[in-house]
Design an enzyme around this catalytic site. Structure first.
Site, PDB file in Angstrom:
ATOM      1  N   LYS B  96      13.788  52.018 -24.409  1.00 28.47           N
ATOM      2  CA  LYS B  96      13.302  53.251 -23.396  1.00 28.47           C
ATOM      3  C   LYS B  96      14.497  53.473 -22.613  1.00 28.47           C
ATOM      4  O   LYS B  96      15.162  52.805 -21.892  1.00 28.47           O
ATOM      5  CB  LYS B  96      12.471  52.469 -22.326  1.00 28.47           C
ATOM      6  N   GLY B 157       7.918  53.009  -8.728  1.00 29.64           N
ATOM      7  CA  GLY B 157       7.446  52.100  -7.738  1.00 29.64           C
ATOM      8  C   GLY B 157       6.795  52.781  -6.751  1.00 29.64           C
ATOM      9  O   GLY B 157       6.434  52.063  -5.843  1.00 29.64           O
ATOM     10  N   ALA B 183       5.777  55.468 -14.750  1.00 31.53           N
ATOM     11  CA  ALA B 183       6.316  55.423 -13.320  1.00 31.53           C
ATOM     12  C   ALA B 183       5.561  56.118 -12.388  1.00 31.53           C
ATOM     13  O   ALA B 183       4.961  57.222 -12.697  1.00 31.53           O
ATOM     14  CB  ALA B 183       7.734  55.978 -13.256  1.00 31.53           C
ATOM     15  N   GLY B 184       5.165  55.704 -11.301  1.00 32.45           N
ATOM     16  CA  GLY B 184       4.405  56.072 -10.314  1.00 32.45           C
ATOM     17  C   GLY B 184       3.002  55.701 -10.073  1.00 32.45           C
ATOM     18  O   GLY B 184       2.284  55.995  -9.099  1.00 32.45           O
ATOM     19  N   ASN B 205       4.248  49.242 -14.074  1.00 33.54           N
ATOM     20  CA  ASN B 205       4.819  47.952 -13.668  1.00 33.54           C
ATOM     21  C   ASN B 205       4.314  47.314 -12.337  1.00 33.54           C
ATOM     22  O   ASN B 205       3.232  46.501 -12.369  1.00 33.54           O
ATOM     23  CB  ASN B 205       6.278  47.870 -13.852  1.00 33.54           C
ATOM     24  N   THR B 206       4.917  47.924 -11.400  1.00 35.09           N
ATOM     25  CA  THR B 206       4.580  47.453  -9.970  1.00 35.09           C
ATOM     26  C   THR B 206       3.278  47.916  -9.451  1.00 35.09           C
ATOM     27  O   THR B 206       2.602  46.670  -8.901  1.00 35.09           O
ATOM     28  CB  THR B 206       5.385  48.673  -9.079  1.00 35.09           C
TER      29      THR B 206
END
Lengths: 67, 255
Positions: B96, B157, B183-184, B205-206
């Site tokens: 990535k 995040g 992301a986001g 992830n987050t």
């Protein structure tokens, strides 16, 4: 022998002559680690023949959590 | 099936491995997410605390395709070095590409991302660049030979979800390689919307690791992504301004 490992000066016994023996010394030879010796990335298979000299610069990295 | 380069995956969820409360929770979250691709970062090892466990040791690495990132890189050169370090582990050939251009927004630097991707493609990597939702940049990355395009939904995040569905849909429409919204993402519905737009996958992830109950959220994301994909494949009804009755008008017993 003095090595620069991950930016720090580290004194190791003179009996450590290869990257393999260095990893054994720190107890990380069974872990997933990647070694860069004087800015040259080493394949795992070449750890045992990569010889160390005084003042060599070594980076030892691993995988950590990340997204 | 999600096809990235030579690999095929049943799951369309790519899961990050950062910031879980502990390894037990993380392991269970990974299991219920049914992901087959786990992202990692490459960092200096603390050689004086070698006994510290590593998440890689907690999972069966044969079961997962590892997707290391180049997070921390600010230039193409740094990203290429990180990618090469990751590959030298002998565990993976996907990367990535993540070259951050601004520390406040963590938005990717498009110029350095292009440069790093080009170099890594030459080196034989399976390249998945994390990019902004710029439509032309996505096109350039695809033309260059990238194996998937990973536009951000909103800043890393931030949990803001999909702030520009129009651009994402343009990218999805034009792409011949998988588009993975990265992301986001904050909620399962964010992930579903990404999939309904036609994305081939979602990387998050987050949203899971930072949830009050990461295991439950991992399950929710798994279901949300599958629901969104099914909805996309099923084809939604057109939107209309006024109502259309679902019940027949004929045969009513009231006159």
């Amino acid at each position: 022998m003095e090595l620069i490992i991950n930016g720090d000066r580290v004194e190791v016994p003179a009996t450590i002559t290869t990257v393999s023996s260095l990893l054994q010394h720190f107890g990380i030879d069974q872990k997933v680690v990647i070694v860069e010796l004087n800015q040259e990335i080493l394949e795992k298979a070449s750890h045992h023949e990569a010889t160390l000299s005084d003042r060599d610069k070594i980076e030892i990295v691993n995988f950590v959590g990340g997204g | 099936m999600l096809k990235i380069g030579p690999y095929e995956f049943k799951s369309r969820l790519l899961l990050g491995t950062g910031k879980y409360p502990n390894f037990d929770v993380q392991k269970e979250a990974v299991a219920v997410s049914e992901t087959e691709i786990l992202t990692f970062s490459v960092r200096r090892m603390n050689i004086f605390e070698a006994s510290q466990p590593n998440f890689l040791e907690k999972i069966d690495v044969e079961k997962y395709n590892l997707l290391p990132n180049t997070a921390g890189a600010k230039t193409a050169e740094e990203a290429v070095r990180t990618a090469k370090l990751a590959k030298a582990s002998g565990l993976c050939d996907m990367i990535k590409v993540e070259v951050i251009g601004d520390q406040k927004t963590l938005l990717p630097d498009p110029v350095e991302t292009l440069k790093a991707s080009e170099e890594l493609l030459k080196e034989g990597f399976i390249v998945l660049p994390y990019t902004s939702d710029d439509v032309l940049l996505a096109k350039r990355l695809e033309e260059m030979g990238c194996h998937a395009i990973m536009p951000g939904a909103s800043p890393i995040g931030s949990g803001q979800g999909i702030v520009n569905p129009l651009n994402l849909s343009f990218i999805i429409e034009q792409s011949n390689v998988p588009v993975i919204v990265d992301a986001g993402i904050g909620t399962p519905s964010d992930a579903t919307i990404a999939m309904e737009l036609g994305a081939d996958g979602v990387l998050l992830n987050t949203a899971v690791s930072g949830a009050e109950d990461p295991v439950k959220m991992a399950k929710a994301m798994n279901m949300a992504i599958e629901a969104g994909r099914l909805g996309y494949e099923a084809g939604r009804i057109p939107k209309k301004r006024y109502a259309t009755a679902s019940s027949p008008m004929e045969g009513m017993s009231i006159s």
